[in-house]
Enzyme design. Sequence first.
Site, mmCIF file in Angstrom:
data_model
loop_
_atom_site.group_PDB
_atom_site.id
_atom_site.type_symbol
_atom_site.label_atom_id
_atom_site.label_comp_id
_atom_site.label_asym_id
_atom_site.label_seq_id
_atom_site.Cartn_x
_atom_site.Cartn_y
_atom_site.Cartn_z
ATOM 1 N N GLU A 266 29.358 -3.460 -67.189
ATOM 2 C CA GLU A 266 28.176 -4.312 -67.228
ATOM 3 C C GLU A 266 28.189 -5.134 -68.516
ATOM 4 O OE1 GLU A 266 24.224 -2.490 -67.832
ATOM 5 O OE2 GLU A 266 23.608 -3.665 -66.100
ATOM 6 N N GLU B 91 16.359 4.211 -63.985
ATOM 7 C CA GLU B 91 16.818 2.911 -63.468
ATOM 8 C C GLU B 91 17.800 2.381 -64.500
ATOM 9 O OE1 GLU B 91 16.223 1.929 -60.605
ATOM 10 O OE2 GLU B 91 14.261 2.659 -59.970
ATOM 11 N N CYS C 34 19.698 -6.090 -64.418
ATOM 12 C CA CYS C 34 20.478 -4.957 -63.915
ATOM 13 C C CYS C 34 21.040 -5.246 -62.521
ATOM 14 C CB CYS C 34 19.620 -3.711 -63.904
ATOM 15 S SG CYS C 34 18.047 -3.983 -63.103
HETATM 16 P P1 NAD Z 1 18.754 0.927 -73.862
HETATM 17 O O1 NAD Z 1 19.211 2.052 -73.045
HETATM 18 O O2 NAD Z 1 19.407 0.689 -75.169
HETATM 19 O O3 NAD Z 1 17.192 1.051 -74.198
HETATM 20 C C1 NAD Z 1 16.210 1.160 -73.211
HETATM 21 C C2 NAD Z 1 14.987 1.827 -73.804
HETATM 22 O O4 NAD Z 1 15.343 3.164 -74.194
HETATM 23 C C3 NAD Z 1 14.433 1.158 -75.072
HETATM 24 O O5 NAD Z 1 13.020 1.271 -75.069
HETATM 25 C C4 NAD Z 1 15.020 2.024 -76.180
HETATM 26 O O6 NAD Z 1 14.246 2.010 -77.360
HETATM 27 C C5 NAD Z 1 14.986 3.402 -75.547
HETATM 28 N N1 NAD Z 1 15.937 4.366 -76.094
HETATM 29 C C6 NAD Z 1 17.140 4.107 -76.663
HETATM 30 N N2 NAD Z 1 17.706 5.262 -77.088
HETATM 31 C C7 NAD Z 1 16.847 6.272 -76.773
HETATM 32 C C8 NAD Z 1 16.873 7.676 -76.932
HETATM 33 N N3 NAD Z 1 17.900 8.290 -77.511
HETATM 34 N N4 NAD Z 1 15.830 8.403 -76.482
HETATM 35 C C9 NAD Z 1 14.787 7.786 -75.873
HETATM 36 N N5 NAD Z 1 14.697 6.451 -75.701
HETATM 37 C C10 NAD Z 1 15.714 5.694 -76.127
HETATM 38 O O7 NAD Z 1 18.847 -0.323 -72.910
HETATM 39 P P2 NAD Z 1 18.517 -1.828 -73.208
HETATM 40 O O8 NAD Z 1 19.679 -2.366 -73.957
HETATM 41 O O9 NAD Z 1 17.150 -1.970 -73.789
HETATM 42 O O10 NAD Z 1 18.426 -2.420 -71.731
HETATM 43 C C11 NAD Z 1 19.503 -2.895 -71.064
HETATM 44 C C12 NAD Z 1 19.956 -1.916 -69.998
HETATM 45 O O11 NAD Z 1 18.895 -1.622 -69.092
HETATM 46 C C13 NAD Z 1 21.047 -2.452 -69.141
HETATM 47 O O12 NAD Z 1 22.066 -1.508 -68.997
HETATM 48 C C14 NAD Z 1 20.379 -2.712 -67.794
HETATM 49 O O13 NAD Z 1 21.214 -2.692 -66.683
HETATM 50 C C15 NAD Z 1 19.361 -1.656 -67.754
HETATM 51 N N6 NAD Z 1 18.291 -2.020 -66.843
HETATM 52 C C16 NAD Z 1 18.189 -1.360 -65.648
HETATM 53 C C17 NAD Z 1 17.189 -1.690 -64.745
HETATM 54 C C18 NAD Z 1 17.065 -0.983 -63.437
HETATM 55 O O14 NAD Z 1 16.008 -1.042 -62.846
HETATM 56 N N7 NAD Z 1 18.076 -0.299 -62.945
HETATM 57 C C19 NAD Z 1 16.267 -2.665 -65.063
HETATM 58 C C20 NAD Z 1 16.384 -3.315 -66.272
HETATM 59 C C21 NAD Z 1 17.401 -2.953 -67.161
#
Ligand code: NAD
Length: 456
Positions: free
Chosen positions: A356, A229, A263
């Site tokens: 975004e 997601e 999102c």
């Molecule tokens: P992010 O991708 O930086 O991090 C998300 C999660 O992934 C965190 O727990 C982080 O620690 C982990 N992560 C980061 N790097 C990783 C790696 N290399 N390996 C494994 N895990 C890793 O995102 P964010 O900044 O926390 O969240 C914002 C983003 O989430 C936005 O782009 C938003 O659109 C998206 N989002 C999508 C939905 C959906 O349902 N489509 C819902 C909420 C948020």
Amino acid sequence: MHELSVLNPATEEPVATVTAATPHDVDTAVVAATAAQRRWAALPPGDRARQLRRLAAVIDDHLEELALLEVREAGHPIANARWEAGNARDLFDYAAGGVERLTGRQIPVAGGIDVTFHEPLGVVAVIAPWNFPLPIAAWGAAPALAAGNAVILKPAETTPLTALKLAELALAAGLPEGLFQVLPGTGPVAGGALVEHPGVAKVVFTGSTAVGKQIMARCADTMKRVTLELGGKSPNIVFADADLEQAAEAAPGSFLDNTGQDCCARTRILVQRTVFDRFLELLEPAVKDYRVGDPADPATRMGPLISAAQRERVRSYVAESAPVAIRGDAPAGKGFWYPATVLVPDRPDDPVAVEEVFGPVAVVLPFEDEADAVRLANATRYGLAGSLWTRDLGRALRMSRAVAAGNLSVNSHSSVRYWTPFGGFRESGLGRELGPDALTAFTETKNVFISTEESK
Ligand code: NAD
């Protein structure tokens, strides 16, 4: 030992420090989860359902505590935080109702009978973001557990507290040790170790598209199942025949809720040219009236951004010379505040119009006719959500089919419901969560043929 510092985004005051999990902690968690999962899957379905319902009841007993934690660690307005805690409760309740309904099929064949079973996958890793820490943890964990799996949840670095509380409540509700574990940690270390671990069968990742792509590629090594997601840049399409007052009044909530860190935020407002100026006139008071301030105040609708880094990211999209049409207020002083900002860029491919931002920033762009609206709506790499405003039913249906997005609403900005499917087209993700089929995403289908031939 690495520590994660949790700050209150509204005040910048420290809230807690939490020890970050190491790859060794991940190994230990997977061993415990594997053992717990075998016993869990062997329980009668009714027993599993009852335990999950009990967890929903325990969450309900702690709703206010969870909501206040969400206010402190994520800066969400208390009214939103209460909804989020209630959403987590409802997720477990709904998933519990699916345990006894997870039925296979009986398919007609010659010489015997053919039946299918939905077998649990094993250990599922849920990697959650900071924008809706509690609901998104539950979106993954509840159906995965209901389908007979164990879950290891890695919350985001900045928001581990509600997840840790959820794990505590699961034990209090009687869920077995090891079945639902929470490992706070950094993305690359704890998240990376889960993604690579051969004992993890599936990764449910919610977060940025960039990280989602890396995770999908790395899951290929062990053929892990993935649900992704990811990001969005969703349109809010307003036709001249719409109820303009209603569309303008509803628009701020669709990109300012959760301070735009959503999102599904409708951050591209596409308005038919003949009513463009009128719509902006109506939008201005609606944006300015959107109440910003202390998240603990029940009347507050918009709080701060999650962190200083996020505020810098949002600022980077709004240059000094940016074409600002409307700007709201934001508290001065401590806290990661940013005002509601509406831009009218000259070009529809301006970065702020297609990337975004993940903050309270929207663009308003004109379109000529239906075909132009479809072209503009689909002119991003994302495809998560969108809204359409028109009184013409045929147009609403044509547009609903033509816009490439997983979740659309007509004459509303309907939010996500736990009992309807949710997920993205294109680079907004892969797979669906929630809805009537949520449990099957955590199973493998097994086909079994049983011969009815007489033995000789
Ligand atoms: P992010 O991708 O930086 O991090 C998300 C999660 O992934 C965190 O727990 C982080 O620690 C982990 N992560 C980061 N790097 C990783 C790696 N290399 N390996 C494994 N895990 C890793 O995102 P964010 O900044 O926390 O969240 C914002 C983003 O989430 C936005 O782009 C938003 O659109 C998206 N989002 C999508 C939905 C959906 O349902 N489509 C819902 C909420 C948020």
